[in-house]
Design a protein around this motif. Structure first.
Motif, PDB file in Angstrom:
ATOM      1  N   GLN A 151       0.858  -1.194  -0.130  1.00 32.27           N
ATOM      2  CA  GLN A 151      -0.173  -0.053  -0.089  1.00 32.27           C
ATOM      3  C   GLN A 151       0.996   1.216   0.089  1.00 32.27           C
ATOM      4  O   GLN A 151       1.696   1.438   0.986  1.00 32.27           O
ATOM      5  CB  GLN A 151      -0.929   0.022   1.279  1.00 32.27           C
ATOM      6  CG  GLN A 151      -1.946  -1.394   1.335  1.00 32.27           C
ATOM      7  CD  GLN A 151      -2.828  -1.330   0.320  1.00 32.27           C
ATOM      8  OE1 GLN A 151      -3.830  -0.548   0.426  1.00 32.27           O
ATOM      9  NE2 GLN A 151      -2.750  -2.284  -0.297  1.00 32.27           N
ATOM     10  N   ILE A 152       0.647   2.144  -0.967  1.00 32.33           N
ATOM     11  CA  ILE A 152       1.580   3.302  -1.181  1.00 32.33           C
ATOM     12  C   ILE A 152       0.578   4.420  -1.162  1.00 32.33           C
ATOM     13  O   ILE A 152      -0.504   4.529  -1.865  1.00 32.33           O
ATOM     14  CB  ILE A 152       2.250   3.144  -2.522  1.00 32.33           C
ATOM     15  CG1 ILE A 152       3.338   2.148  -2.220  1.00 32.33           C
ATOM     16  CG2 ILE A 152       2.963   4.695  -2.445  1.00 32.33           C
ATOM     17  CD1 ILE A 152       4.261   1.962  -3.614  1.00 32.33           C
ATOM     18  N   GLY A 153       0.774   5.464  -0.434  1.00 37.26           N
ATOM     19  CA  GLY A 153      -0.172   6.585  -0.278  1.00 37.26           C
ATOM     20  C   GLY A 153       0.018   7.608  -1.492  1.00 37.26           C
ATOM     21  O   GLY A 153       0.498   7.317  -2.420  1.00 37.26           O
ATOM     22  N   GLU A 154      -0.513   8.813  -1.444  1.00 39.01           N
ATOM     23  CA  GLU A 154      -0.685   9.917  -2.140  1.00 39.01           C
ATOM     24  C   GLU A 154       0.560  10.696  -2.295  1.00 39.01           C
ATOM     25  O   GLU A 154       1.269  10.790  -1.251  1.00 39.01           O
ATOM     26  CB  GLU A 154      -1.875  10.836  -2.016  1.00 39.01           C
ATOM     27  CG  GLU A 154      -3.136  10.068  -2.245  1.00 39.01           C
ATOM     28  CD  GLU A 154      -4.402  10.906  -2.231  1.00 39.01           C
ATOM     29  OE1 GLU A 154      -4.107  12.237  -1.718  1.00 39.01           O
ATOM     30  OE2 GLU A 154      -5.412  10.489  -2.198  1.00 39.01           O
ATOM     31  N   ASN A 155       1.008  11.329  -3.242  1.00 38.35           N
ATOM     32  CA  ASN A 155       2.172  12.139  -3.669  1.00 38.35           C
ATOM     33  C   ASN A 155       3.449  11.626  -2.981  1.00 38.35           C
ATOM     34  O   ASN A 155       4.160  12.484  -2.301  1.00 38.35           O
ATOM     35  CB  ASN A 155       1.663  13.619  -2.741  1.00 38.35           C
ATOM     36  CG  ASN A 155       0.626  14.042  -3.665  1.00 38.35           C
ATOM     37  OD1 ASN A 155       0.658  14.028  -4.946  1.00 38.35           O
ATOM     38  ND2 ASN A 155      -0.353  14.528  -2.834  1.00 38.35           N
ATOM     39  N   ILE A 177       3.201  -1.005   4.201  1.00 34.98           N
ATOM     40  CA  ILE A 177       2.459   0.408   4.111  1.00 34.98           C
ATOM     41  C   ILE A 177       3.317   1.661   4.073  1.00 34.98           C
ATOM     42  O   ILE A 177       4.104   1.878   5.064  1.00 34.98           O
ATOM     43  CB  ILE A 177       1.154   0.163   5.063  1.00 34.98           C
ATOM     44  CG1 ILE A 177       0.359  -0.923   4.891  1.00 34.98           C
ATOM     45  CG2 ILE A 177       0.502   1.491   5.054  1.00 34.98           C
ATOM     46  CD1 ILE A 177      -0.551  -1.162   6.199  1.00 34.98           C
ATOM     47  N   ILE A 178       3.097   2.254   3.169  1.00 33.78           N
ATOM     48  CA  ILE A 178       3.708   3.687   3.041  1.00 33.78           C
ATOM     49  C   ILE A 178       2.500   4.804   3.110  1.00 33.78           C
ATOM     50  O   ILE A 178       1.824   4.522   1.979  1.00 33.78           O
ATOM     51  CB  ILE A 178       4.731   3.606   1.783  1.00 33.78           C
ATOM     52  CG1 ILE A 178       5.717   2.559   1.893  1.00 33.78           C
ATOM     53  CG2 ILE A 178       5.286   5.174   1.731  1.00 33.78           C
ATOM     54  CD1 ILE A 178       6.593   2.442   0.763  1.00 33.78           C
ATOM     55  N   GLU A 179       2.463   5.565   3.940  1.00 30.15           N
ATOM     56  CA  GLU A 179       1.530   6.544   3.904  1.00 30.15           C
ATOM     57  C   GLU A 179       1.904   7.822   3.046  1.00 30.15           C
ATOM     58  O   GLU A 179       2.737   7.824   2.097  1.00 30.15           O
ATOM     59  CB  GLU A 179       1.328   7.072   5.305  1.00 30.15           C
ATOM     60  CG  GLU A 179       1.003   5.975   6.304  1.00 30.15           C
ATOM     61  CD  GLU A 179       0.446   6.269   7.694  1.00 30.15           C
ATOM     62  OE1 GLU A 179      -0.004   5.760   8.357  1.00 30.15           O
ATOM     63  OE2 GLU A 179       0.590   7.719   7.974  1.00 30.15           O
ATOM     64  N   ASP A 180       1.165   9.012   2.881  1.00 29.41           N
ATOM     65  CA  ASP A 180       1.261   9.850   2.042  1.00 29.41           C
ATOM     66  C   ASP A 180       2.162  10.460   2.127  1.00 29.41           C
ATOM     67  O   ASP A 180       2.965  10.849   3.186  1.00 29.41           O
ATOM     68  CB  ASP A 180      -0.111  10.997   2.056  1.00 29.41           C
ATOM     69  CG  ASP A 180      -1.321  10.112   2.033  1.00 29.41           C
ATOM     70  OD1 ASP A 180      -1.242   9.234   1.556  1.00 29.41           O
ATOM     71  OD2 ASP A 180      -2.546  10.819   2.563  1.00 29.41           O
ATOM     72  N   GLY A 193       6.046  -6.153   6.374  1.00 29.00           N
ATOM     73  CA  GLY A 193       4.990  -5.304   7.002  1.00 29.00           C
ATOM     74  C   GLY A 193       5.347  -4.016   7.526  1.00 29.00           C
ATOM     75  O   GLY A 193       4.659  -3.585   8.447  1.00 29.00           O
ATOM     76  N   ILE A 194       6.441  -3.611   7.406  1.00 18.49           N
ATOM     77  CA  ILE A 194       7.029  -2.280   7.791  1.00 18.49           C
ATOM     78  C   ILE A 194       5.744  -1.032   7.539  1.00 18.49           C
ATOM     79  O   ILE A 194       5.517  -1.192   6.367  1.00 18.49           O
ATOM     80  CB  ILE A 194       8.285  -1.773   7.100  1.00 18.49           C
ATOM     81  CG1 ILE A 194       9.211  -2.597   7.640  1.00 18.49           C
ATOM     82  CG2 ILE A 194       8.744  -0.297   7.282  1.00 18.49           C
ATOM     83  CD1 ILE A 194       9.612  -2.646   9.026  1.00 18.49           C
ATOM     84  N   ILE A 195       5.584  -0.347   8.330  1.00 19.11           N
ATOM     85  CA  ILE A 195       4.808   1.010   8.265  1.00 19.11           C
ATOM     86  C   ILE A 195       5.685   2.118   8.002  1.00 19.11           C
ATOM     87  O   ILE A 195       6.359   2.368   9.166  1.00 19.11           O
ATOM     88  CB  ILE A 195       3.659   1.128   9.229  1.00 19.11           C
ATOM     89  CG1 ILE A 195       2.566  -0.344   9.059  1.00 19.11           C
ATOM     90  CG2 ILE A 195       2.735   2.517   9.125  1.00 19.11           C
ATOM     91  CD1 ILE A 195       1.611  -0.198  10.347  1.00 19.11           C
ATOM     92  N   VAL A 196       5.413   3.204   7.163  1.00 22.49           N
ATOM     93  CA  VAL A 196       6.185   4.245   6.930  1.00 22.49           C
ATOM     94  C   VAL A 196       4.953   5.320   7.205  1.00 22.49           C
ATOM     95  O   VAL A 196       4.239   5.592   6.222  1.00 22.49           O
ATOM     96  CB  VAL A 196       7.136   4.338   5.662  1.00 22.49           C
ATOM     97  CG1 VAL A 196       7.687   5.663   5.606  1.00 22.49           C
ATOM     98  CG2 VAL A 196       7.955   3.078   5.476  1.00 22.49           C
ATOM     99  N   GLU A 197       5.162   5.988   8.289  1.00 22.40           N
ATOM    100  CA  GLU A 197       4.045   7.111   8.205  1.00 22.40           C
ATOM    101  C   GLU A 197       4.359   8.413   7.448  1.00 22.40           C
ATOM    102  O   GLU A 197       5.441   8.550   6.932  1.00 22.40           O
ATOM    103  CB  GLU A 197       4.038   7.488   9.778  1.00 22.40           C
ATOM    104  CG  GLU A 197       3.547   6.318  10.796  1.00 22.40           C
ATOM    105  CD  GLU A 197       3.327   6.714  12.080  1.00 22.40           C
ATOM    106  OE1 GLU A 197       2.238   6.135  12.739  1.00 22.40           O
ATOM    107  OE2 GLU A 197       4.013   7.782  12.476  1.00 22.40           O
ATOM    108  N   GLY A 225       9.502  -1.831  13.276  1.00 17.74           N
ATOM    109  CA  GLY A 225       8.401  -2.026  12.248  1.00 17.74           C
ATOM    110  C   GLY A 225       7.542  -0.872  11.888  1.00 17.74           C
ATOM    111  O   GLY A 225       6.883  -0.770  11.060  1.00 17.74           O
ATOM    112  N   LEU A 226       8.065   0.251  12.587  1.00 20.72           N
ATOM    113  CA  LEU A 226       7.392   1.677  12.264  1.00 20.72           C
ATOM    114  C   LEU A 226       8.266   2.789  11.960  1.00 20.72           C
ATOM    115  O   LEU A 226       9.242   3.065  12.882  1.00 20.72           O
ATOM    116  CB  LEU A 226       6.319   1.874  13.297  1.00 20.72           C
ATOM    117  CG  LEU A 226       5.660   3.272  13.363  1.00 20.72           C
ATOM    118  CD1 LEU A 226       4.640   3.120  12.152  1.00 20.72           C
ATOM    119  CD2 LEU A 226       4.983   3.527  14.506  1.00 20.72           C
TER     120      LEU A 226
END
Length: 278
Positions: A151-155, A177-180, A193-197, A225-226
């Motif tokens: 999952q990759i966010g916007e911009n 998951i990569i946020e905006d 499962g790394i999350i990049v805020e 993980g975050l």
């Protein structure tokens, strides 16, 4: 969605006996509808609910069931053709469909059906796998790979040769998951499962998995993980353990949060709007 989920969950319990010849019309319709909803962005493998990411495992099951119920077929799609169970996202598209989707795909950009590509996305020669989500305005640069269900966010800017790890097996594993508004530097690898805020910047060549220590240089705190929002992260190493029994004591790879994003960092990682008009 609940109706589709119920059908998928029911068939999943009997998937060992499933084959192209035994798949019922109900199942075929449910799987097709699930994958089409992913393809159009109407459903997502993961969504943020009250500041927490929730994973829709049943949609991962729907993708896996599609492999069981579909036959391989030969196609001239892609680079040099293919022999696969899943068609490419835009294998039958003409100019009309591309204009409606409002993203740009240069030669060599490969996207499998059920991956969503948002408006004003730019796909350089790259690979986006099943169930992935790429948000509006994001750049997927040359030879980057967006793994299944990632999952990759916007911009965001996913730089050249980046690997965003996929996950369809084991089933319970979570996608990356990569946020905006994130920047992922060239040659980096994010997996397990790394999350990049939001707004974080990952430097060139940084590799992070679920077991990689993430150290905040200012506080010395270690987490896993975050990547916190607006962090700037580079590669580093931890000194060997004092009680290491061997003469040669290896260091341990880690990721280091060196600062939060400032104007200098923004100027180096800002989106080039000139690339995006359609």
């Amino acid at each position: 969605m609940l109706e589709l989920q119920a059908i998928v969950e029911k068939i999943w319990e009997e998937h060992a006996s499933l084959s192209p010849s035994t798949a019922s019309q109900e199942l075929q319709a449910a799987i097709q509808a699930s994958l089409m909803a992913l393809d159009k962005g109407q459903l997502r493998i993961a969504e943020k609910i009250k500041d927490e990411w929730y994973i829709h495992q049943w949609l991962k099951k729907a993708i896996l069931l599609s492999f069981k119920m579909n036959e391989n077929f030969a196609s001239s799609d892609g680079i040099g053709g293919s022999y696969d169970k899943i068609p490419l996202k835009y294998r039958t598209w003409k100019e009309k469909e591309f204009k409606e989707a409002r993203f740009r795909a240069v030669p060599g950009a490969i996207v499998r059906h059920s991956a969503y590509i948002g408006a004003n996305v730019i796909l350089m020669p790259s690979f986006v796998n099943v169930g992935a989500y790429v948000g509006a305005g994001t750049m997927v640069d040359s030879w980057a790979t967006v793994g299944s269900c990632a999952q990759i966010g916007e911009n965001c800017h996913i730089s050249a040769n980046v690997l965003i790890g996929g996950v369809l097996e084991p089933l319970q594993a979570n996608p990356v998951i990569i946020e905006d508004q994130c920047f992922i530097g060239a040659g980096s690898c994010l997996a397990e499962g790394i999350i990049v805020e939001q707004g974080a910047v990952i430097g060139m060549g940084v590799s992070i998995s679920a077991s990689t220590p993430i150290i905040d240089r200012s506080s010395g705190k270690i987490s896993y993980g975050l990547i916190p929002a607006y962090s700037v992260v580079v590669s580093g190493s931890l000194p060997p353990h004092e009680n290491f029994s061997h003469e040669r004591q290896p260091s341990l790879n880690c990721a280091v949060i060196v600062k939060t994003v400032d104007e200098k960092t923004r100027s180096k990682t800002a989106i080039n709007d000139l690339l995006r008009p359609l």
